[in-house]
Design an enzyme around this catalytic site. Structure first.
Site, mmCIF file in Angstrom:
data_model
loop_
_atom_site.group_PDB
_atom_site.id
_atom_site.type_symbol
_atom_site.label_atom_id
_atom_site.label_comp_id
_atom_site.label_asym_id
_atom_site.label_seq_id
_atom_site.Cartn_x
_atom_site.Cartn_y
_atom_site.Cartn_z
ATOM 1 N N SER A 103 9.459 5.951 10.494
ATOM 2 C CA SER A 103 8.863 5.541 11.761
ATOM 3 C C SER A 103 9.283 4.103 12.082
ATOM 4 C CB SER A 103 7.341 5.625 11.625
ATOM 5 O OG SER A 103 6.730 5.154 12.786
ATOM 6 N N CYS A 118 -3.273 1.223 8.818
ATOM 7 C CA CYS A 118 -2.100 0.563 8.291
ATOM 8 C C CYS A 118 -2.409 -0.884 7.903
ATOM 9 C CB CYS A 118 -1.071 0.627 9.418
ATOM 10 S SG CYS A 118 0.494 -0.014 9.048
ATOM 11 N N GLU A 147 0.823 -1.209 0.000
ATOM 12 C CA GLU A 147 0.000 0.000 0.000
ATOM 13 C C GLU A 147 0.855 1.256 0.000
ATOM 14 O OE1 GLU A 147 -3.036 -2.001 3.146
ATOM 15 O OE2 GLU A 147 -2.821 0.164 3.144
ATOM 16 N N SER A 202 7.436 4.698 17.364
ATOM 17 C CA SER A 202 6.089 4.291 17.784
ATOM 18 C C SER A 202 6.162 3.793 19.213
ATOM 19 C CB SER A 202 5.559 3.184 16.868
ATOM 20 O OG SER A 202 5.468 3.673 15.562
ATOM 21 N N LEU A 203 5.744 4.650 20.122
ATOM 22 C CA LEU A 203 5.885 4.338 21.546
ATOM 23 C C LEU A 203 4.679 3.537 22.024
ATOM 24 C CD1 LEU A 203 8.140 4.975 23.454
ATOM 25 C CD2 LEU A 203 6.989 7.107 24.063
ATOM 26 N N ASN A 204 3.515 4.138 21.924
ATOM 27 C CA ASN A 204 2.242 3.437 22.144
ATOM 28 C C ASN A 204 1.991 2.951 23.564
ATOM 29 O OD1 ASN A 204 1.739 3.885 19.453
ATOM 30 N ND2 ASN A 204 2.526 1.909 18.814
ATOM 31 N N ASN A 240 -7.347 3.229 14.666
ATOM 32 C CA ASN A 240 -8.154 2.952 13.492
ATOM 33 C C ASN A 240 -8.573 1.497 13.609
ATOM 34 O OD1 ASN A 240 -8.980 4.513 11.268
ATOM 35 N ND2 ASN A 240 -6.840 4.966 10.781
ATOM 36 N N GLY A 270 5.127 -2.560 6.954
ATOM 37 C CA GLY A 270 6.482 -3.039 7.225
ATOM 38 C C GLY A 270 7.238 -2.212 8.234
ATOM 39 N N GLU A 271 8.382 -2.750 8.634
ATOM 40 C CA GLU A 271 9.256 -2.075 9.590
ATOM 41 C C GLU A 271 10.519 -1.672 8.834
ATOM 42 O OE1 GLU A 271 9.456 -0.794 12.691
ATOM 43 O OE2 GLU A 271 11.522 -0.416 12.105
ATOM 44 N N CYS A 316 4.548 -7.507 7.504
ATOM 45 C CA CYS A 316 5.408 -7.065 8.604
ATOM 46 C C CYS A 316 5.590 -8.203 9.600
ATOM 47 C CB CYS A 316 4.786 -5.869 9.314
ATOM 48 S SG CYS A 316 5.905 -5.096 10.510
HETATM 49 N N1 SAH Z 1 6.678 -0.317 11.556
HETATM 50 C C1 SAH Z 1 6.760 1.106 11.659
HETATM 51 C C2 SAH Z 1 6.047 1.862 10.563
HETATM 52 C C3 SAH Z 1 4.689 1.344 10.150
HETATM 53 S S1 SAH Z 1 3.359 1.615 11.300
HETATM 54 C C4 SAH Z 1 6.280 1.555 13.037
HETATM 55 O O1 SAH Z 1 5.821 0.718 13.794
HETATM 56 O O2 SAH Z 1 6.413 2.717 13.350
HETATM 57 C C5 SAH Z 1 3.127 3.344 11.263
HETATM 58 C C6 SAH Z 1 2.333 3.886 12.430
HETATM 59 O O3 SAH Z 1 0.990 3.438 12.377
HETATM 60 C C7 SAH Z 1 2.883 3.448 13.789
HETATM 61 O O4 SAH Z 1 3.029 4.555 14.636
HETATM 62 C C8 SAH Z 1 1.810 2.516 14.300
HETATM 63 O O5 SAH Z 1 1.801 2.519 15.708
HETATM 64 C C9 SAH Z 1 0.554 3.100 13.670
HETATM 65 N N2 SAH Z 1 -0.575 2.163 13.566
HETATM 66 C C10 SAH Z 1 -0.525 0.855 13.263
HETATM 67 N N3 SAH Z 1 -1.762 0.326 13.291
HETATM 68 C C11 SAH Z 1 -2.600 1.316 13.612
HETATM 69 C C12 SAH Z 1 -4.016 1.402 13.808
HETATM 70 N N4 SAH Z 1 -4.794 0.341 13.671
HETATM 71 N N5 SAH Z 1 -4.546 2.601 14.128
HETATM 72 C C13 SAH Z 1 -3.769 3.692 14.265
HETATM 73 N N6 SAH Z 1 -2.430 3.680 14.084
HETATM 74 C C14 SAH Z 1 -1.857 2.512 13.769
#
Ligand code: SAH
Length: 393
Positions: free
Chosen positions: A238, A380, A115, A261-263, A337, A208-209, A157
């Site tokens: 990211s 994503c 994508e 991506s801390l989360n 999302n 992907g990462e 990924c």
């Molecule tokens: N692998 C990398 C880049 C791809 S994900 C990473 O993890 O950063 C890009 C961003 O989308 C990340 O910050 C991830 O936390 C976020 N993301 C993934 N799935 C998501 C979702 N369902 N809703 C909102 N953000 C999401």
């Protein structure tokens, strides 16, 4: 005898075809100037032909070698005879959202798809309080001052974040540098946009990462800067937190900005959401962030996907403030999302705003990212998965 001869001829033809198939596609996209120089010299051509090829492929973004009128006819022909092509990926599907977001399913030569997303007025990971979202229109044509392309780095990924749809696909393979650059070229061509005249940001936040495909990713960055003409300062990569590669990125001469991506604000929650945290925990990750050499006025970005009742409490907001204290950074909040197969829920806006308020009050610049193109499966990995699920059912 005649029969044997036919059989022999058939076998030879088959062998030839197979050989042709193996070399059927020698994409030039993905080669840097030095590699193109070696190639043109192999063809007995002067080295300045490499610069002509480089400009045609990356600046003009031609689709076929025949279009490169600066090259002599016979050189073009011999390249084609030796099965070279530009190697621009095709756009297999295209979905246009009511908010202007366009989502592409880009097809690689081996049939794998990834994508790539075009977001006019996209915030490029730079802001995102939503205030810039007002649509400017000129007649029926939408005008934009800047756009962001979200680029994939792998097919699928391997990182397995529990809230991410790409994770459900598993990892198929790394993308080559040419396939990463190719996504950008294909979208720019489709949108009829040309940097640097028109301002385009890139975020490596697609499938992907990127840091698990580091070399191809970095090669793509250099080609995008030198060839396509997008400044490195308009690119953000990211990562889910591959700590050693954060140090590698910091040592690069040409590099995009960094988002992490801390989360989560503590290891217990983060390890549950992102199993990769068991390998590189918050202490290692935040150390890497602290050690990251920022340029003048540059900030690091922490991304934080808010999951209802999981990581979005007031206490966790305060814990996050402490965790990142002293790092020159901003925080981008994004409400989950949702999607099929994801067990979490999206918090209501009052929880999102409370989280933001606590961070802002503590002096952390914090923005709420707008979800883009929800009507066309914005999360994503969602598009590819939706297309695959539809194809199966
Ligand atoms: N692998 C990398 C880049 C791809 S994900 C990473 O993890 O950063 C890009 C961003 O989308 C990340 O910050 C991830 O936390 C976020 N993301 C993934 N799935 C998501 C979702 N369902 N809703 C909102 N953000 C999401």
């Amino acid at each position: 005898m005649g029969f044997l001869l036919i059989l022999y001829n058939r076998l030879e033809r088959l062998k030839g075809l197979r050989r042709m198939e193996q070399i059927a596609c020698n994409p030039l996209l993905g080669l840097h100037l030095q590699e193109l120089t070696t190639l043109v010299e192999e063809f007995g051509q002067p080295s300045y032909r490499a610069r002509q090829l480089f400009e045609a492929i990356y600046c003009q973004r031609v689709e076929a070698l025949e279009q490169i009128s600066t090259l002599p006819q016979d050189f073009r022909r011999s390249l084609i005879e030796r099965a070279f092509n530009v190697g621009l990926p095709g756009t297999e599907r295209k979905f246009v959202s009511s908010d202007g977001t366009v989502r592409y399913l880009v097809a690689c030569a081996d049939g794998q798809t990834v994508e790539t997303v075009w977001m006019p007025e996209g915030d490029g990971g730079e802001s995102g309080d939503g205030s810039e979202a007002d649509e400017a229109t000129e007649g029926t044509r939408r005008v934009w001052e800047r756009a962001t392309i979200c680029v994939s780095s792998q097919v699928g990924c391997a990182v397995d974040c529990q809230f991410c749809l790409t994770a459900l696909l598993g990892v198929k393979r790394n993308l080559s540098a040419g396939e990463i650059v190719g996504q950008v070229c294909a979208v720019l061509n489709d949108q009829r946009v040309s940097p640097p005249q028109q301002r385009v940001n890139l975020v490596f936040m697609g499938m992907g990462e990127p840091f698990l495909n580091y070399d191809n990713f970095m090669k793509a960055v250099r080609l995008l800067v030198e060839g396509v003409g997008i400044p490195e300062t308009r690119m953000t990569v990211s990562t889910a937190g591959i700590a050693p590669r954060i140090y590698d990125l910091g040592a690069e001469v040409v590099r995009p900005k960094l988002a992490i991506s801390l989360n989560a604000s503590n290891d217990a929650v983060r390890s549950r959401l992102m199993p990769i945290n068991r390998k590189w925990n918050l202490q290692r990750l935040i150390s890497a962030a602290r050690d990251f050499p920022l340029r003048n006025r540059e900030k690091l970005t922490f991304e934080y996907v808010l999951l209802d009742q999981v990581n979005d409490s007031a206490e966790q907001a305060r814990e996050l403030v402490e965790l990142i204290r002293g790092v020159r950074a901003k925080v981008n909040l994004i409400a989950l999302n949702p999607g099929p197969g994801i067990e979490f829920e999206t918090p209501g806006s009052e929880r999102v705003l409370r989280f933001q308020r606590i961070l802002v009050a503590a002096g952390v610049p914090t923005f709420v990212r707008r979800p883009r193109g929800r009507d066309i499966y914005a999360a994503c990995g969602q598009l590819k998965r939706t297309v695959e699920l539809t194809a199966v059912s």
